[in-house]
Design an enzyme around this catalytic site. Structure first.
Site, short mmCIF file in Angstrom:
data_model
loop_
_atom_site.label_atom_id
_atom_site.label_comp_id
_atom_site.label_asym_id
_atom_site.label_seq_id
_atom_site.Cartn_x
_atom_site.Cartn_y
_atom_site.Cartn_z
N GLY A 89 -48.04 -34.62 30.32
CA GLY A 89 -47.37 -33.49 30.96
C GLY A 89 -46.20 -32.97 30.15
O GLY A 89 -45.22 -32.47 30.69
N LEU A 92 -47.60 -31.96 24.63
CA LEU A 92 -47.90 -32.55 23.32
C LEU A 92 -49.38 -32.91 23.18
O LEU A 92 -49.78 -33.62 22.26
CB LEU A 92 -47.02 -33.78 23.07
CG LEU A 92 -45.51 -33.51 23.08
CD1 LEU A 92 -44.73 -34.80 22.79
CD2 LEU A 92 -45.11 -32.43 22.06
N SER A 95 -53.65 -35.44 26.88
CA SER A 95 -54.99 -35.68 27.44
C SER A 95 -56.06 -35.42 26.39
O SER A 95 -57.04 -36.16 26.28
CB SER A 95 -55.22 -34.87 28.72
OG SER A 95 -55.51 -33.54 28.43
N ALA A 96 -55.87 -34.40 25.56
CA ALA A 96 -56.85 -34.13 24.50
C ALA A 96 -56.89 -35.29 23.50
O ALA A 96 -57.96 -35.67 23.01
CB ALA A 96 -56.51 -32.83 23.77
N ASP A 138 -55.99 -27.99 21.69
CA ASP A 138 -55.50 -29.37 21.72
C ASP A 138 -56.55 -30.32 21.14
O ASP A 138 -56.23 -31.22 20.36
CB ASP A 138 -55.20 -29.80 23.16
CG ASP A 138 -53.92 -29.16 23.67
OD1 ASP A 138 -53.45 -28.20 23.05
OD2 ASP A 138 -53.40 -29.63 24.71
O1 PMV Z 1 -49.55 -28.32 27.56
P1 PMV Z 1 -50.57 -28.59 26.52
O2 PMV Z 1 -50.15 -29.53 25.46
O3 PMV Z 1 -51.89 -29.00 27.15
O4 PMV Z 1 -50.86 -27.21 25.77
C1 PMV Z 1 -51.50 -26.19 26.46
C2 PMV Z 1 -51.66 -24.94 25.63
C3 PMV Z 1 -52.10 -23.71 26.45
O5 PMV Z 1 -52.23 -22.65 25.52
C4 PMV Z 1 -51.05 -23.36 27.47
C5 PMV Z 1 -53.43 -23.96 27.15
C6 PMV Z 1 -54.62 -24.04 26.24
O6 PMV Z 1 -55.69 -24.49 26.72
O7 PMV Z 1 -54.57 -23.61 25.08
#
Ligand code: PMV
Length: 300
Positions: A89, A92, A95-96, A138
């Site tokens: 959360g 960064l 989860s990916a 990600d």
């Molecule tokens: O919050 P994170 O690390 O999952 O990054 C999300 C990036 C977004 O552009 C907001 C969403 C996406 O799927 O690209």
């Protein structure tokens, strides 16, 4: 042991969900995973002390189930252990990174051959469980790393970094759900399509200029582009008082630019420092106001 790295989006978050480009950098920290044959399909996540069995409705079990669905049918049951060295959360890409590490560990155990890019694509199965509508940035970065331009549905485009980027990352202490924030932006876009698409168009122009600045080693220009991107993200109500405070402090300490990174509405900010020594100084100042800070060198 398989690895999925964390990432920061340098510029372009949210627009990237709608087909605009984003510029991202892989981190040295991330998630390690191992897989062994077992009597049941189970995933164990060490830092959180979670053990989830496929068939239950625990999120990690749903994620593992999604990944296993595409694996060879004659496979044994598996036990996957993950070590997560990234805050969740936080923007960064935690989860990916787990999805990529789990895919990599299973590929090794089951003898599946995939390129890093293919692993990134495959692990979108995991990301969809947690995310709803992931752009894929990600996953691609978690698998491939480096500094790259990403556009939805297209191969990752590596970017040559002329001068290493000294990045300071600071957590706002506010957790945010990417899924919820992406859905919130979608609602905003439905209500005011012109305004939101105009902002995404402007962000895309910043991203393209940022790519050129990285290739030319023009850190000053890149910093200015960070600041402009932050203004546009704040206009989409994605910043918070705490993120603004961290950006301000970083700039006062000499950062060339600062912005939120990832979904926003909490999570982390990134600041571009002139060099590694400056990054250390800025980090020390931010650490007084942030529960988690780190320096990442991109393209070094
Ligand atoms: O919050 P994170 O690390 O999952 O990054 C999300 C990036 C977004 O552009 C907001 C969403 C996406 O799927 O690209």
């Amino acid at each position: 042991m398989a690895f999925g790295r964390g990432k920061v989006i340098l510029l372009g978050e949210h627009g990237v969900v709608y087909g605009h480009p984003a510029l991202a950098a892989g981190l040295g920290v991330g998630v390690h995973a191992t897989a062994t044959a077992s009597t049941e399909d189970v995933i164990v996540a060490r830092p959180w002390d979670v053990e989830a069995r496929v068939g239950s409705d625990q999120p990690l079990a749903l994620g593992l189930g999604a990944i296993l669905e595409g694996m060879p049918a004659d496979r044994p049951r598996v036990r996957v252990e993950v070590d997560v060295d990234l805050p969740g959360g936080a923007g960064l890409g935690c989860s990916a990174a787990i999805g990529v590490a789990v895919t990599g560990a299973l590929d090794t155990l089951l003898g599946v051959e995939r390129t890093a890019e293919e692993r990134g694509d495959y692990s979108l199965r995991w990301e969809r469980v947690f995310h709803g509508n992931p752009s894929g940035v990600d996953n691609a970065m978690a698998a491939v790393g480096g500094v790259a331009l990403f556009r939805r549905g297209q191969p990752l485009q590596p970017v040559h970094v002329k001068k290493p980027l000294s990045l300071v990352i600071a957590h706002s202490g506010e957790s945010s759900s990417t899924k919820e924030i992406v859905a919130r932006v979608a609602r905003q876009r439905e209500a005011e399509p012109e305004r939101v698409d105009e902002a995404f168009g402007a962000i895309a122009a910043l991203v393209n200029n940022a790519k050129l600045a990285v290739e030319a080693g023009d850190l000053k220009a890149l910093g200015q582009l960070f600041d402009l991107n932050q203004m546009l993200l704040a206009g989409l109500m994605l910043s918070t008082e705490k993120l603004e405070e961290l950006c301000r402090v970083a700039r006062e300490e000499g950062a060339l630019g600062a912005k939120l990174t990832g979904a926003g509405a909490g999570g982390c900010m990134i600041a571009l420092a002139k060099d590694e020594a400056d990054a250390g100084r800025i980090r020390a100042e931010l650490a007084k106001r942030s529960p988690l800070t780190l320096v990442a060198m991109a393209g070094a």
